[in-house]
Design an enzyme around this catalytic site. Structure first.
Site, PDB file in Angstrom:
ATOM      1  N   ASP A 244      29.262  -8.874 -24.120  1.00 50.91           N
ATOM      2  CA  ASP A 244      29.097  -7.347 -24.036  1.00 50.91           C
ATOM      3  C   ASP A 244      28.056  -7.038 -23.136  1.00 50.91           C
ATOM      4  OD1 ASP A 244      29.455  -4.580 -24.863  1.00 50.91           O
ATOM      5  OD2 ASP A 244      27.874  -4.763 -26.454  1.00 50.91           O
TER       6      ASP A 244
ATOM      7  N   ASP B 245      26.267  -3.431 -23.115  1.00 51.28           N
ATOM      8  CA  ASP B 245      24.990  -2.566 -23.744  1.00 51.28           C
ATOM      9  C   ASP B 245      24.379  -3.165 -24.890  1.00 51.28           C
ATOM     10  OD1 ASP B 245      25.812  -0.723 -21.463  1.00 51.28           O
ATOM     11  OD2 ASP B 245      27.386  -0.156 -22.808  1.00 51.28           O
TER      12      ASP B 245
ATOM     13  N   ASP C 115      26.529  -6.712 -29.947  1.00 56.28           N
ATOM     14  CA  ASP C 115      25.857  -6.005 -30.599  1.00 56.28           C
ATOM     15  C   ASP C 115      26.616  -5.479 -31.882  1.00 56.28           C
ATOM     16  OD1 ASP C 115      26.395  -4.235 -28.846  1.00 56.28           O
ATOM     17  OD2 ASP C 115      24.925  -2.914 -29.697  1.00 56.28           O
TER      18      ASP C 115
END
Length: 174
Positions: A7, A9, A134
């Site tokens: 990922d 961000d 996250d």
């Protein structure tokens, strides 16, 4: 060769720092990492600023020139020697982010070819052995092993395996 999906961000790009900078710019108050510990950024701002802050994600330029998460470039580069690496980001949720995310990746991760940049919504479409993210919600329908990358909003979430830094990623996968 095994595959790792990563990922963007809060994993390789520091969106929290951008939120903090823009909030301070707009409202003259610096939100700290301690304040967002265990929470999303929108949960700690003044209620009258919440709607404005949520709009940041849909504002042109929010995703441009974000800071790079410490050690991510070096570790992802080392991983790319052993694994096939894909960057998987939910850019479709934030249409203004696409070009900035693409340019950011070209600048900071030039060794990742454009063919391995996946701008998607539902990450369950990704066929990889590992997904470093996250948000554990992306692991629910993902067929490989989800690896939770610690971010302030997920510190109280119970998930294994969890990594707290890119050095932890290196220890786990290199």
């Amino acid at each position: 060769m095994k595959r790792i999906a990563i990922d963007m961000d809060e994993v390789i790009a520091d969106a929290n720092l951008r939120f903090m900078d823009w909030y301070e710019r707009d409202f003259g108050r610096r939100i700290t990492l301690q304040e967002i510990h265990g929470k999303f950024f929108r949960e700690v701002v003044s209620p009258e600023h919440r709607e404005h802050t949520i709009k940041y994600l849909h504002t042109e330029g929010f995703f441009k020139d974000m800071a790079v998460i410490k050690d991510s470039q070096e570790v992802v580069y080392e991983l790319s020697k052993k694994y096939e690496i894909f960057i998987t980001t939910a850019a479709m949720e934030f249409p203004t982010s696409f070009i900035h995310k693409y340019e950011w990746l070209k600048q900071h991760f030039p060794f990742i070819p454009w063919t391995h940049m996946v701008f998607c919504g539902d990450k369950s479409i990704i066929h990889a052995d590992y997904l470093i993210d996250d948000h554990s919600r992306h692991f629910k329908r993902f067929s490989g092993q989800g690896i939770l990358f610690t971010s302030p909003h997920n510190v109280h979430e119970d998930w294994n395996p969890r990594v707290n830094s890119w050095k932890d990623v290196a220890d786990l996968l290199l």
